[in-house]
Design a protein around this motif. Sequence first.
Motif, PDB file in Angstrom:
ATOM      1  N   SER A 200       0.845  -1.191   0.000  1.00 25.46           N
ATOM      2  CA  SER A 200       0.000   0.000   0.000  1.00 25.46           C
ATOM      3  C   SER A 200       0.880   1.242   0.000  1.00 25.46           C
ATOM      4  CB  SER A 200      -0.902  -0.006   1.233  1.00 25.46           C
ATOM      5  OG  SER A 200      -0.106   0.176   2.403  1.00 25.46           O
ATOM      6  N   GLU A 201       0.268   2.406  -0.211  1.00 27.44           N
ATOM      7  CA  GLU A 201       1.016   3.669  -0.168  1.00 27.44           C
ATOM      8  C   GLU A 201       1.681   3.863   1.196  1.00 27.44           C
ATOM      9  OE1 GLU A 201       1.734   5.872  -2.623  1.00 27.44           O
ATOM     10  OE2 GLU A 201       0.812   4.386  -3.930  1.00 27.44           O
ATOM     11  N   GLU A 202       0.963   3.499   2.251  1.00 26.50           N
ATOM     12  CA  GLU A 202       1.521   3.633   3.599  1.00 26.50           C
ATOM     13  C   GLU A 202       2.729   2.721   3.796  1.00 26.50           C
ATOM     14  OE1 GLU A 202       0.256   2.843   8.221  1.00 26.50           O
ATOM     15  OE2 GLU A 202      -1.333   3.191   6.761  1.00 26.50           O
ATOM     16  N   GLU A 203       2.644   1.493   3.303  1.00 24.95           N
ATOM     17  CA  GLU A 203       3.775   0.560   3.416  1.00 24.95           C
ATOM     18  C   GLU A 203       4.963   1.031   2.579  1.00 24.95           C
ATOM     19  OE1 GLU A 203       1.496  -3.655   4.243  1.00 24.95           O
ATOM     20  OE2 GLU A 203       1.513  -2.862   2.205  1.00 24.95           O
ATOM     21  N   LEU A 204       4.675   1.616   1.420  1.00 22.85           N
ATOM     22  CA  LEU A 204       5.746   2.111   0.553  1.00 22.85           C
ATOM     23  C   LEU A 204       6.543   3.250   1.193  1.00 22.85           C
ATOM     24  CD1 LEU A 204       4.131   2.128  -2.988  1.00 22.85           C
ATOM     25  CD2 LEU A 204       6.262   1.005  -2.350  1.00 22.85           C
ATOM     26  N   GLU A 205       5.942   3.931   2.161  1.00 22.04           N
ATOM     27  CA  GLU A 205       6.636   5.053   2.801  1.00 22.04           C
ATOM     28  C   GLU A 205       7.942   4.643   3.473  1.00 22.04           C
ATOM     29  OE1 GLU A 205       3.839   6.994   5.378  1.00 22.04           O
ATOM     30  OE2 GLU A 205       2.643   7.721   3.696  1.00 22.04           O
ATOM     31  N   TRP A 206       8.091   3.367   3.813  1.00 20.90           N
ATOM     32  CA  TRP A 206       9.369   2.905   4.379  1.00 20.90           C
ATOM     33  C   TRP A 206      10.507   3.136   3.384  1.00 20.90           C
ATOM     34  CZ3 TRP A 206      10.277   1.593   9.283  1.00 20.90           C
ATOM     35  CH2 TRP A 206       9.191   1.233  10.090  1.00 20.90           C
ATOM     36  N   ILE A 207      10.191   3.144   2.094  1.00 19.15           N
ATOM     37  CA  ILE A 207      11.198   3.348   1.051  1.00 19.15           C
ATOM     38  C   ILE A 207      11.085   4.749   0.451  1.00 19.15           C
ATOM     39  CG2 ILE A 207      12.065   2.500  -1.176  1.00 19.15           C
ATOM     40  CD1 ILE A 207      12.491   0.495   1.050  1.00 19.15           C
ATOM     41  N   THR A 208       9.865   5.197   0.166  1.00 19.01           N
ATOM     42  CA  THR A 208       9.680   6.448  -0.575  1.00 19.01           C
ATOM     43  C   THR A 208       9.941   7.701   0.251  1.00 19.01           C
ATOM     44  OG1 THR A 208       7.287   6.412  -0.135  1.00 19.01           O
ATOM     45  CG2 THR A 208       8.058   5.410  -2.206  1.00 19.01           C
ATOM     46  N   ASN A 209      10.083   7.579   1.567  1.00 16.52           N
ATOM     47  CA  ASN A 209      10.434   8.746   2.388  1.00 16.52           C
ATOM     48  C   ASN A 209      11.904   9.137   2.237  1.00 16.52           C
ATOM     49  OD1 ASN A 209       7.926   9.282   3.419  1.00 16.52           O
ATOM     50  ND2 ASN A 209       8.214   8.139   5.296  1.00 16.52           N
ATOM     51  N   ARG A 210      12.690   8.366   1.536  1.00 13.81           N
ATOM     52  CA  ARG A 210      14.105   8.650   1.299  1.00 13.81           C
ATOM     53  C   ARG A 210      14.312   8.983  -0.179  1.00 13.81           C
ATOM     54  NH1 ARG A 210      13.322   8.950   5.510  1.00 13.81           N
ATOM     55  NH2 ARG A 210      14.387  10.879   5.057  1.00 13.81           N
ATOM     56  N   HIS A 211      15.453   9.551  -0.519  1.00 11.24           N
ATOM     57  CA  HIS A 211      15.781   9.806  -1.921  1.00 11.24           C
ATOM     58  C   HIS A 211      17.288   9.622  -2.152  1.00 11.24           C
ATOM     59  CE1 HIS A 211      16.308  13.782  -0.023  1.00 11.24           C
ATOM     60  NE2 HIS A 211      17.279  13.939  -0.898  1.00 11.24           N
ATOM     61  N   GLU A 212      17.624   9.230  -3.367  1.00 12.25           N
ATOM     62  CA  GLU A 212      19.030   9.012  -3.721  1.00 12.25           C
ATOM     63  C   GLU A 212      19.797  10.314  -3.582  1.00 12.25           C
ATOM     64  OE1 GLU A 212      19.531   7.024  -7.481  1.00 12.25           O
ATOM     65  OE2 GLU A 212      18.223   5.371  -6.874  1.00 12.25           O
ATOM     66  N   GLY A 213      20.982  10.221  -3.014  1.00  9.49           N
ATOM     67  CA  GLY A 213      21.815  11.394  -2.787  1.00  9.49           C
ATOM     68  C   GLY A 213      21.549  12.077  -1.448  1.00  9.49           C
ATOM     69  N   GLU A 214      20.532  11.640  -0.736  1.00  9.96           N
ATOM     70  CA  GLU A 214      20.211  12.231   0.566  1.00  9.96           C
ATOM     71  C   GLU A 214      21.385  12.014   1.523  1.00  9.96           C
ATOM     72  OE1 GLU A 214      16.868  11.789   4.106  1.00  9.96           O
ATOM     73  OE2 GLU A 214      16.709  10.569   2.305  1.00  9.96           O
ATOM     74  N   VAL A 215      21.677  13.029   2.314  1.00  7.88           N
ATOM     75  CA  VAL A 215      22.774  12.981   3.274  1.00  7.88           C
ATOM     76  C   VAL A 215      22.185  13.033   4.677  1.00  7.88           C
ATOM     77  CG1 VAL A 215      24.875  14.120   4.078  1.00  7.88           C
ATOM     78  CG2 VAL A 215      24.305  14.142   1.644  1.00  7.88           C
ATOM     79  N   MET A 216      22.630  12.123   5.536  1.00  2.94           N
ATOM     80  CA  MET A 216      22.182  12.077   6.926  1.00  2.94           C
ATOM     81  C   MET A 216      23.400  12.285   7.819  1.00  2.94           C
ATOM     82  SD  MET A 216      19.520   8.869   6.661  1.00  2.94           S
ATOM     83  CE  MET A 216      20.468   7.874   5.523  1.00  2.94           C
ATOM     84  N   TYR A 217      23.275  13.202   8.778  1.00  2.00           N
ATOM     85  CA  TYR A 217      24.393  13.550   9.649  1.00  2.00           C
ATOM     86  C   TYR A 217      24.209  12.926  11.031  1.00  2.00           C
ATOM     87  CZ  TYR A 217      25.250  16.896   5.954  1.00  2.00           C
ATOM     88  OH  TYR A 217      25.486  17.475   4.726  1.00  2.00           O
ATOM     89  N   PHE A 218      25.303  12.392  11.563  1.00  2.00           N
ATOM     90  CA  PHE A 218      25.290  11.710  12.856  1.00  2.00           C
ATOM     91  C   PHE A 218      26.367  12.276  13.751  1.00  2.00           C
ATOM     92  CE2 PHE A 218      23.341   8.890   9.875  1.00  2.00           C
ATOM     93  CZ  PHE A 218      22.364   8.215  10.591  1.00  2.00           C
ATOM     94  N   LYS A 219      26.146  12.105  15.075  1.00  4.02           N
ATOM     95  CA  LYS A 219      27.119  12.602  16.048  1.00  4.02           C
ATOM     96  C   LYS A 219      27.041  11.752  17.308  1.00  4.02           C
ATOM     97  CE  LYS A 219      28.538  17.137  17.709  1.00  4.02           C
ATOM     98  NZ  LYS A 219      28.138  18.536  17.801  1.00  4.02           N
ATOM     99  N   THR A 220      28.172  11.578  17.984  1.00  5.37           N
ATOM    100  CA  THR A 220      28.205  10.880  19.268  1.00  5.37           C
ATOM    101  C   THR A 220      28.081  11.915  20.387  1.00  5.37           C
ATOM    102  OG1 THR A 220      30.588  11.049  19.547  1.00  5.37           O
ATOM    103  CG2 THR A 220      29.775   9.110  18.345  1.00  5.37           C
ATOM    104  N   ALA A 221      27.877  11.443  21.610  1.00  5.58           N
ATOM    105  CA  ALA A 221      27.812  12.333  22.774  1.00  5.58           C
ATOM    106  C   ALA A 221      29.151  13.043  22.980  1.00  5.58           C
ATOM    107  CB  ALA A 221      27.428  11.536  24.017  1.00  5.58           C
ATOM    108  N   GLU A 222      30.244  12.406  22.514  1.00 10.28           N
ATOM    109  CA  GLU A 222      31.585  12.989  22.652  1.00 10.28           C
ATOM    110  C   GLU A 222      31.904  13.981  21.534  1.00 10.28           C
ATOM    111  OE1 GLU A 222      31.091   9.507  22.589  1.00 10.28           O
ATOM    112  OE2 GLU A 222      30.899   9.517  24.774  1.00 10.28           O
ATOM    113  N   GLY A 223      31.017  14.131  20.569  1.00 16.04           N
ATOM    114  CA  GLY A 223      31.221  15.093  19.481  1.00 16.04           C
ATOM    115  C   GLY A 223      31.795  14.533  18.203  1.00 16.04           C
TER     116      GLY A 223
END
Length: 196
Positions: A30-53
């Motif tokens: 369904s459209e709702e189930e597809l959101e697990w994949i379609t909420n992302r896009h190729e080239g998207e950048v996600m930034y992460f950090k630890t408590a220590e910086g």
Amino acid sequence: MKKLLKWVSSILFLLFFFQYCVYHNITHMSEEELEWITNRHEGEVMYFKTAEGKQDTVVICRIEISNSLNPFNMSYFNTSNTEYIAGGSIDYRFNRTTGCEGTFYVQKTDNSKPLCFSGGLLERWSRFIALKQISLKINNVTLNDIVFFDESNTEQIRDSAQENPITSYAWSKKHGLVQYTFKDGTNFTRTDIGNP
């Protein structure tokens, strides 16, 4: 006699066609189930950090979705497959590397059942598991759409490959990869969740 032969030939052709050129089972997300994949896009950048910086960056390399309702199986003679199982995948990598090092898979094995998930990050991989969402707090924001992979539902595929392997990672339906933790306790979380 010619008429009978023509009729029998037509019946045999139809039997052959339906046996080999039509899927016997098709699943569909369904459209709702597809959101697990379609909420992302190729080239998207996600930034992460630890408590220590310490910082890290993850980039989505490729997204693939298979969710057709077309009943015609034109690849039977290549695959011998009579089922069309809907699904999708997202491949991602760390910014410091060139190859994809993580994958998130979604699969609809049965139309009457919830989605199944699988994936891997570095050397820790899981088999398909049933949808079981949990809540996880990231930067004082509670996310209720998390599929969590840890040592209970994944395995290290090469023990000697890394001194400090991944022990768990979390994927959000809305945000994608939101957290990953190494054996030494180093925990990376997304910086854009809960921060203006």
